[in-house]
Design a protein around this motif. Structure first.
Motif, PDB file in Angstrom:
ATOM      1  N   THR A 139     101.349   5.950  33.298  1.00 27.81           N
ATOM      2  CA  THR A 139     101.243   6.676  34.564  1.00 27.81           C
ATOM      3  C   THR A 139     100.035   7.585  34.570  1.00 27.81           C
ATOM      4  N   CYS A 281      95.179   9.449  48.974  1.00 31.11           N
ATOM      5  CA  CYS A 281      96.641   9.518  49.121  1.00 31.11           C
ATOM      6  C   CYS A 281      97.066  10.873  49.686  1.00 31.11           C
ATOM      7  N   ASP A 285      99.774  12.761  53.095  1.00 33.59           N
ATOM      8  CA  ASP A 285     100.669  13.913  52.995  1.00 33.59           C
ATOM      9  C   ASP A 285     100.203  15.045  53.901  1.00 33.59           C
ATOM     10  N   ARG A 304     107.216  15.436  48.495  1.00 32.74           N
ATOM     11  CA  ARG A 304     106.019  14.665  48.827  1.00 32.74           C
ATOM     12  C   ARG A 304     106.298  13.748  50.014  1.00 32.74           C
ATOM     13  N   HIS A 307     105.884   7.657  48.026  1.00 31.17           N
ATOM     14  CA  HIS A 307     105.751   7.116  46.677  1.00 31.17           C
ATOM     15  C   HIS A 307     105.501   5.621  46.766  1.00 31.17           C
ATOM     16  N   HIS A 314     110.409   3.350  42.905  1.00 22.94           N
ATOM     17  CA  HIS A 314     109.519   4.518  42.845  1.00 22.94           C
ATOM     18  C   HIS A 314     108.473   4.270  41.769  1.00 22.94           C
ATOM     19  N   PRO A 316     103.745   4.829  41.079  1.00 21.03           N
ATOM     20  CA  PRO A 316     102.486   5.232  41.700  1.00 21.03           C
ATOM     21  C   PRO A 316     102.020   4.187  42.717  1.00 21.03           C
ATOM     22  N   TYR A 318     101.345   8.159  44.647  1.00 21.22           N
ATOM     23  CA  TYR A 318     102.173   9.153  45.324  1.00 21.22           C
ATOM     24  C   TYR A 318     101.370   9.834  46.432  1.00 21.22           C
ATOM     25  N   ILE A 320     100.796  12.831  47.904  1.00 24.11           N
ATOM     26  CA  ILE A 320     101.064  14.225  47.596  1.00 24.11           C
ATOM     27  C   ILE A 320      99.739  14.969  47.434  1.00 24.11           C
ATOM     28  N   GLU A 323      96.497  14.303  44.918  1.00 26.21           N
ATOM     29  CA  GLU A 323      96.279  12.899  44.548  1.00 26.21           C
ATOM     30  C   GLU A 323      95.103  12.360  45.355  1.00 26.21           C
ATOM     31  N   PHE A 333     103.636   1.775  49.859  1.00 29.68           N
ATOM     32  CA  PHE A 333     104.244   3.071  49.581  1.00 29.68           C
ATOM     33  C   PHE A 333     105.091   3.508  50.765  1.00 29.68           C
TER      34      PHE A 333
END
Length: 374
Positions: A139, A281, A285, A304, A307, A314, A316, A318, A320, A323, A333
């Motif tokens: 990750t 990403c 958000d 967030r 995802h 769930h 990557p 994300y 948020i 990111e 996502f």
């Protein structure tokens, strides 16, 4: 997609393993070490016994053939995996040191990406055998390894999303008032299976004040007339995930409840419309959060916006703050803003979205307006 999709082939798995090895080299890693779990299934098609404590490890590195280290007693099953023709099996017998078998495959001073769910027991064994090597979680080291889906994967994700949509359409016909949350959750699980899911990962039913807890597990609370009810459910179909949320109301909602629901629906729509290749990403958000904040509920959007989803529900990337990974066609996502008012109610609306060449495409297409149930 109708029927069962064609299975992935040895060539498919070979291409994935080669891609992972190249990505590792590009990231400055000596290779990738993959323990049993979703990464191993995605790379090889092999899922060893869930309860095994014996070392099973896929070793990938640029410039060398893939090797799967397996216990001898499990080698026959590994040989049957769809990806087995694209790799070499190296087995070890009980009583032998599996880390001594694995060590010659590794750069003694290399830095390796390790699948997140590798056992500490095995990683510590490798560290003892190769004290000069170092490790980073996949990750952290290769967060986008599974993020960009090919056409066959997108087809499976679309089928899973369609099945979740059928589940939602059916759940609107069941009685809510006077039944426990667990009763409705059981209905959701049964419907997901009826529409082709082989695995149900979650069935959130948050009624009234329980809806203000985003990951509330369905409990014994009896749903009452006048409740807002958050429904969030998903699992795996054809090996790929679904995840959708809608918020319904038992009987006619108040003006405030309608207003809060409309704010979330508008935020979700705005975030979806922001999806396109090249934006970060975090920008998805930011769009959702700005709309909810401007409406005065920013402190009540407590998670967030989304995802990633694929062979797990769930993963990557994300959506948020912080990111900066740019969106790429083929990424999939969730887009799921929410407002949660403690002690009162919550609202969440969620679709799975895939990035296209010029925008985004929803894989969930049920109405987002508030549905009234009975």
């Amino acid at each position: 997609m109708t029927g069962t999709p064609a299975p992935f082939t040895a060539d498919d798995y070979q291409a994935r393993m080669a891609r992972a090895a190249r990505a590792a080299a590009d990231a400055g890693l000596a290779g990738v070490l993959v323990a049993p779990g979703p990464d191993l299934v995605w790379l090889t098609g092999y899922a060893p016994p869930a309860a095994t404590e014996r070392l099973t490890l896929l070793v990938l590195a640029a410039g060398q053939d893939p090797v799967l280290v397996v216990p001898t007693l499990e080698a026959p099953d590994a040989e049957k995996a769809a990806g087995a023709p694209a790799l070499t099996l190296r087995d070890w017998t009980d009583g032998k040191d599996p880390y001594a078998v694995t060590a010659p495959l590794l750069d003694t001073s290399g830095r390796f990406g390790v699948s997140d769910n590798a056992w500490a027991l095995h990683l510590l064994g490798l560290q003892k055998e190769l004290p000069g090597a170092s490790y980073v979680s996949l990750t952290e080291g290769l967060p986008m390894l599974r993020a960009v889906k090919d056409a066959a994967e997108l087809e499976r994700l679309a089928a899973a999303g369609a099945a979740a949509d059928e589940t939602y359409e059916e759940i609107l016909n069941v009685p809510f008032a006077g039944r426990r949350e667990t009763d409705v959750a059981g209905d959701l699980a049964g419907l997901l299976r009826r529409f082709g899911h082989t695995q149900v990962d979650f069935t959130v039913v948050g009624s009234g004040p329980n809806g203000a807890s985003p990951h509330h597990e369905a409990g014994e609370r009896v749903i009452e007339r006048g409740d807002m009810v958050v429904l969030d459910f998903g699992g795996l179909k054809h090996g790929y995930g679904s995840d959708t949320s809608r918020t319904v109301h038992v009987g006619e909602p108040t003006d405030e409840e309608r207003r809060v629901h409309d704010i979330v629906r508008e935020a979700q729509e705005a975030a979806f419309r922001a999806v396109r290749p090249g934006i970060a990403c975090q920008d998805v958000d930011r769009v959702a959060r700005a709309h909810i904040t401007e409406a005065g509920y920013g402190d009540h959007f407590i998670h967030r916006t989304g995802h990633g989803i694929g062979v797990t529900t769930h993963e990557p990337p994300y959506m948020i703050e912080g990111e900066r990974q740019p969106l790429v066609p083929g990424m999939c996502f969730s887009v799921e803003p929410g407002i949660y008012l403690p002690g009162r109610f919550g609202v969440r609306i969620e679709d799975i979205v895939t990035v296209t060449e010029d925008g985004g495409r929803r894989l969930n297409n049920t109405p987002r307006e508030m549905a009234v149930v009975h």
